[in-house]
Design a protein around this motif. Structure first.
Motif, PDB file in Angstrom:
ATOM      1  N   MET A   1      46.252  39.541  55.493  1.00  0.00           N
ATOM      2  CA  MET A   1      46.889  39.739  54.199  1.00  0.00           C
ATOM      3  C   MET A   1      46.169  38.901  53.146  1.00  0.00           C
ATOM      4  SD  MET A   1      50.826  39.784  55.487  1.00  0.00           S
ATOM      5  CE  MET A   1      51.491  40.558  54.038  1.00  0.00           C
ATOM      6  N   ALA A   2      46.598  39.028  51.909  1.00  0.00           N
ATOM      7  CA  ALA A   2      45.919  38.327  50.820  1.00  0.00           C
ATOM      8  C   ALA A   2      46.046  36.815  50.965  1.00  0.00           C
ATOM      9  CB  ALA A   2      46.479  38.777  49.475  1.00  0.00           C
TER      10      ALA A   2
ATOM     11  N   GLU B   1      39.931  33.341  48.819  1.00  0.00           N
ATOM     12  CA  GLU B   1      39.401  33.786  47.531  1.00  0.00           C
ATOM     13  C   GLU B   1      40.171  34.976  46.965  1.00  0.00           C
ATOM     14  OE1 GLU B   1      35.226  34.392  47.804  1.00  0.00           O
ATOM     15  OE2 GLU B   1      34.877  32.454  48.751  1.00  0.00           O
ATOM     16  N   ALA B   2      41.364  35.212  47.448  1.00  0.00           N
ATOM     17  CA  ALA B   2      42.163  36.351  46.993  1.00  0.00           C
ATOM     18  C   ALA B   2      42.877  36.030  45.686  1.00  0.00           C
ATOM     19  CB  ALA B   2      43.189  36.726  48.051  1.00  0.00           C
ATOM     20  N   ASP B   3      43.134  37.076  44.915  1.00  0.00           N
ATOM     21  CA  ASP B   3      43.909  36.951  43.687  1.00  0.00           C
ATOM     22  C   ASP B   3      45.363  37.323  43.973  1.00  0.00           C
ATOM     23  OD1 ASP B   3      41.202  38.362  41.779  1.00  0.00           O
ATOM     24  OD2 ASP B   3      41.707  36.260  42.126  1.00  0.00           O
ATOM     25  N   VAL B   4      46.232  37.004  43.014  1.00  0.00           N
ATOM     26  CA  VAL B   4      47.643  37.348  43.159  1.00  0.00           C
ATOM     27  C   VAL B   4      47.817  38.865  43.196  1.00  0.00           C
ATOM     28  CG1 VAL B   4      49.906  37.185  42.065  1.00  0.00           C
ATOM     29  CG2 VAL B   4      48.372  35.224  42.050  1.00  0.00           C
ATOM     30  N   ALA B   5      47.028  39.583  42.448  1.00  0.00           N
ATOM     31  CA  ALA B   5      47.151  41.037  42.362  1.00  0.00           C
ATOM     32  C   ALA B   5      46.722  41.744  43.653  1.00  0.00           C
ATOM     33  CB  ALA B   5      46.319  41.564  41.204  1.00  0.00           C
ATOM     34  N   ASP B   6      46.043  41.051  44.548  1.00  0.00           N
ATOM     35  CA  ASP B   6      45.600  41.691  45.788  1.00  0.00           C
ATOM     36  C   ASP B   6      46.757  42.073  46.695  1.00  0.00           C
ATOM     37  OD1 ASP B   6      43.011  41.433  44.981  1.00  0.00           O
ATOM     38  OD2 ASP B   6      42.608  39.628  46.159  1.00  0.00           O
ATOM     39  N   GLU B   7      47.880  41.422  46.553  1.00  0.00           N
ATOM     40  CA  GLU B   7      49.037  41.706  47.402  1.00  0.00           C
ATOM     41  C   GLU B   7      50.021  42.645  46.714  1.00  0.00           C
ATOM     42  OE1 GLU B   7      50.397  41.576  51.043  1.00  0.00           O
ATOM     43  OE2 GLU B   7      48.762  40.271  50.500  1.00  0.00           O
ATOM     44  N   ALA B   8      49.664  43.168  45.544  1.00  0.00           N
ATOM     45  CA  ALA B   8      50.564  44.056  44.800  1.00  0.00           C
ATOM     46  C   ALA B   8      50.710  45.384  45.522  1.00  0.00           C
ATOM     47  CB  ALA B   8      50.015  44.280  43.393  1.00  0.00           C
TER      48      ALA B   8
END
Length: 132
Positions: free
Chosen positions: A59-60, A65-72
């Protein structure tokens, strides 16, 4: 998912150390028992999260290096309108109140609990939600 399992397992070892320290220092059985039970609960949650993390895709939050929007996106399916939780809450509240007031109150709470449980289980097998 992987980091949550590790966090709960680390927390469980901390709680275990505090339970042993508290038990030796205070010699008070109720708090010591509560801490040991908390240790058991955190181990169960940590083991479950670590076990399911192996079966689920990364998961994100597992990527540094993941952004918050990656888990949207869509989280899951939730019933849009259901009265069954209300029935369960009222029945459960009356049942716990029955412990304090009198066991006779269970005669009123058990039918509400049963209606709520059966209604929630079979919610999508009748009415407009029935599969054809």
């Amino acid at each position: 998912m992987k980091i949550q399992g590790k966090m709960f397992l680390w927390l469980s070892f901390f709680i275990l150390a505090m339970a042993v320290l508290y038990g030796l220092w205070s010699k008070e059985p109720v708090g010591t028992t509560a801490l040991f039970l908390s240790f058991g609960l955190t181990v169960m949650i940590g083991f479950y999260l670590a076990f399911t993390a192996k079966r689920v895709d990364a998961m994100a939050q597992d990527n540094k290096e993941a952004d918050v929007a990656d888990e949207a996106g869509e989280v899951g399916f939730f019933s849009p309108h259901s009265w069954q939780p209300l029935s369960l809450a009222i029945g459960g509240g009356l049942a716990f109140l029955g412990v304090a007031i009198g066991w006779w109150l269970l005669y009123f709470s058990l039918p509400l609990i049963l209606i709520g449980v059966f209604g929630w289980v079979f919610e999508y097998y009748r009415g407009e939600n029935q599969n054809q």
